[in-house]
Motif scaffolding. Structure first.
Motif, PDB file in Angstrom:
ATOM      1  N   UNK A 114       3.154 -14.207   3.029  1.00  0.00           N
ATOM      2  CA  UNK A 114       3.926 -12.911   3.179  1.00  0.00           C
ATOM      3  C   UNK A 114       3.658 -12.164   1.812  1.00  0.00           C
ATOM      4  N   UNK A 115       2.934 -11.087   1.911  1.00  0.00           N
ATOM      5  CA  UNK A 115       2.906 -10.113   0.750  1.00  0.00           C
ATOM      6  C   UNK A 115       4.196  -9.007   0.865  1.00  0.00           C
ATOM      7  N   UNK A 116       5.139  -9.252  -0.092  1.00  0.00           N
ATOM      8  CA  UNK A 116       6.135  -8.262  -0.327  1.00  0.00           C
ATOM      9  C   UNK A 116       5.721  -7.202  -1.202  1.00  0.00           C
ATOM     10  N   UNK A 117       5.241  -6.125  -0.806  1.00  0.00           N
ATOM     11  CA  UNK A 117       4.470  -5.110  -1.736  1.00  0.00           C
ATOM     12  C   UNK A 117       5.572  -4.519  -2.536  1.00  0.00           C
ATOM     13  N   UNK A 118       5.318  -3.968  -3.626  1.00  0.00           N
ATOM     14  CA  UNK A 118       6.446  -3.229  -4.661  1.00  0.00           C
ATOM     15  C   UNK A 118       6.880  -2.088  -4.156  1.00  0.00           C
ATOM     16  N   UNK A 119       6.994  -1.950  -2.918  1.00  0.00           N
ATOM     17  CA  UNK A 119       7.628  -0.526  -2.370  1.00  0.00           C
ATOM     18  C   UNK A 119       9.107  -0.743  -1.957  1.00  0.00           C
ATOM     19  N   UNK A 120      10.076   0.095  -2.454  1.00  0.00           N
ATOM     20  CA  UNK A 120      11.278   0.065  -2.176  1.00  0.00           C
ATOM     21  C   UNK A 120      11.576   0.784  -0.730  1.00  0.00           C
ATOM     22  N   UNK A 132       1.512   8.544   2.525  1.00  0.00           N
ATOM     23  CA  UNK A 132       0.079   8.745   3.169  1.00  0.00           C
ATOM     24  C   UNK A 132      -0.938   8.060   2.548  1.00  0.00           C
ATOM     25  N   UNK A 133      -1.237   8.242   1.176  1.00  0.00           N
ATOM     26  CA  UNK A 133      -2.294   7.624   0.798  1.00  0.00           C
ATOM     27  C   UNK A 133      -2.326   6.735  -0.504  1.00  0.00           C
ATOM     28  N   UNK A 134      -0.857   6.580  -0.679  1.00  0.00           N
ATOM     29  CA  UNK A 134      -0.429   5.504  -1.987  1.00  0.00           C
ATOM     30  C   UNK A 134      -0.529   4.268  -1.580  1.00  0.00           C
ATOM     31  N   UNK A 135      -0.659   3.909  -0.296  1.00  0.00           N
ATOM     32  CA  UNK A 135      -0.661   2.424   0.307  1.00  0.00           C
ATOM     33  C   UNK A 135      -2.218   1.986   0.179  1.00  0.00           C
ATOM     34  N   UNK A 136      -3.253   2.873  -0.010  1.00  0.00           N
ATOM     35  CA  UNK A 136      -4.811   2.401   0.116  1.00  0.00           C
ATOM     36  C   UNK A 136      -5.023   1.387  -0.697  1.00  0.00           C
ATOM     37  N   UNK A 137      -4.877   1.549  -1.854  1.00  0.00           N
ATOM     38  CA  UNK A 137      -5.315   0.454  -2.665  1.00  0.00           C
ATOM     39  C   UNK A 137      -4.844  -0.984  -2.470  1.00  0.00           C
ATOM     40  N   UNK A 138      -3.681  -1.092  -2.285  1.00  0.00           N
ATOM     41  CA  UNK A 138      -2.848  -2.336  -2.060  1.00  0.00           C
ATOM     42  C   UNK A 138      -3.380  -2.768  -0.524  1.00  0.00           C
ATOM     43  N   UNK A 139      -3.275  -2.008   0.294  1.00  0.00           N
ATOM     44  CA  UNK A 139      -3.861  -2.380   1.545  1.00  0.00           C
ATOM     45  C   UNK A 139      -5.251  -2.736   1.647  1.00  0.00           C
TER      46      UNK A 139
END
Length: 448
Positions: free
Chosen positions: A62-68, A79-86
């Protein structure tokens, strides 16, 4: 010839340690897909101090990405902020297919958008029903139309949910499959002895919110208690409507006949259910309702509102349906009480084992994955034509969003080439290996 091994990324804002229908669906489906030999990775947002990479039972990563969470366990739309980590997760885990869950999930919509931009096959599962007239539903339906315009395949948990999703999003019906939820019957066993005595216990376990019909309970409970002096209610759950229920209890002096348990951890749900005879569901909208399956697996007769996909869940002799109206619900509870002597909890549990099984759900989902991977990829211009058909203004906006996403992806490829991203080695759990040896392997990988 051995079946193709899929490499699946499950994405949703809703996952453990939060509990609910979507969370349980993702967890149990992932575990069964792992048993079938597929690789499954889950991506969700951080929960409290739970951030980074964690491992769960069976090697589920499980990847708990650092978004709250921003509101209602949802992350703030970027919209585009998750592109690099995805992109990094897709390359690191060598994913072949992305499976998003729940139309409410911001993370799901963004991940599916980026995955399609990068040429991955995507599958979407809708777990809820929505209207067509209120402001919230209109905006949600337009977002869903955007996401499903280019989705490879879609899954709904009931036939009613499928019709609702097709109408709201405009997705071709032949791309939508109906695969129901299931229940872990081993966790929800009936009590060895049914609660005895003359007392009849009606159990309610639900979020105490308007959508779950908490206002109906406020009117139904006092009337049933007045009709049947031997009936007692157990109400498990929390929410903004809990205050109204407590006021009702005080007003009618029902403190000794209505137990308010507050939030019930999922591990304790069975222990609450087996103290009752009837399970009451008062939802105003419901795509499926796993809680009904859990109650039936514990041998309880169900009384439920006739909404959404609920009539599809159980056979007629295991559920009494009512209109979402206090008078009709009281009549249905009276009918259920008269049927109680003929209910055999053990027999009901055995029937549930045959009706619903997560392994069957996983095998049916596997077929959807197989079909999704056989679908041809279209170039950007071909994909943009689908978005353009979403509306005179919305279509042009969607095309602009996807074009910018495409350009950002190519800039990201230049800034961080794919060969610079380390690939995660796969491991297979050998049959019969001890849990301690498996845990040690996980510890070694985590430290590296």
């Amino acid at each position: 010839m051995a079946p193709e091994r899929h490499r699946i990324l499950m994405v949703s804002d809703f996952f453990y340690p939060n509990f609910g229908g979507v969370e349980n669906h993702i967890y149990y489906l992932s575990q069964c897909l792992l048993e079938l030999g597929h690789k499954v990775v889950v991506m969700t947002h951080a929960y409290g101090n739970r951030s980074g990479v964690r491992y769960m039972t069976g090697g589920l990563k499980v990847y708990y990405v650092p978004w709250r969470p921003f509101v209602m366990q949802n992350t703030l739309p970027t919209i585009y902020g998750t592109l690099p980590i995805v992109r990094t997760i897709l390359i690191r885990e060598q994913i072949s297919l992305v499976h998003g869950h729940q139309a409410f999930s911001t993370l799901c919509h963004e991940a599916l958008m980026h995955a399609r931009t990068m040429g991955y096959k995507v599958v979407f599962t809708d777990h809820s029903l929505y209207g067509f007239s209120d402001v919230g539903s209109i905006h949600m339906n337009k977002v869903l139309q955007f996401t499903l315009a280019d989705v490879t395949q879609a899954i709904c948990v009931s036939h009613t949910s499928k019709e609702n999703t097709v109408l709201r999003s405009g997705i071709p019906p032949e791309k939508v499959y109906m695969i129901p939820n299931a229940v872990d019957t081993a966790m929800f066993m009936p009590a060895e002895e049914r609660p005895g005595g003359n007392e009849i216990v009606i159990v309610v376990i639900s979020r105490l919110v308007y959508r779950k019909g908490a206002d109906l309970l406020v009117e139904v409970i006092p009337e049933v208690c007045q009709l049947y002096p031997n009936v007692r209610f157990i109400v498990g759950g929390d929410g903004p409507k809990r205050v109204r229920l407590e006021e009702m209890r005080e007003k009618h002096s029902l403190q000794d006949r209505v137990d308010m348990l507050g939030a019930v951890p999922h591990a304790s749900v069975r222990s609450v259910l087996i103290t009752g005879h009837i399970f009451l569901n008062s939802s105003l909208t419901e795509a499926f309702c796993i809680a009904i399956l859990e109650a039936a697996s514990c041998g309880l007769l169900t009384v439920s509102t006739r909404v959404g996909g609920v009539p599809e869940v159980l056979p007629d002799d295991m559920i009494v349906l009512a209109e979402p109206d206090p008078t009709d619900m009281v009549q249905s509870i009276k009918k259920a009480i008269s049927l109680l002597p003929g209910i055999d909890p053990q027999a009901m549990h055995e029937r549930m084992k045959k009706l619903y099984d997560w392994h069957d759900v996983a095998k049916r989902t596997e077929i959807v994955y197989d079909r999704a991977l056989k679908c041809p990829n279209q170039p950007l211009l071909g994909r943009l034509s689908r978005y353009l058909s979403c509306g005179s203004w919305a279509g042009k906006l969607f095309c602009l969003v996807m074009t910018i996403d495409f350009l950002l992806w190519h800039l990201l490829k230049l800034w961080q080439p794919e060969e610079d991203i380390d690939k995660v080695p796969d491991f297979v759990i050998p049959t019969g290996e001890t849990s301690s040896a498996f845990d040690q392997e996980l510890d070694d990988q985590s430290s590296s």
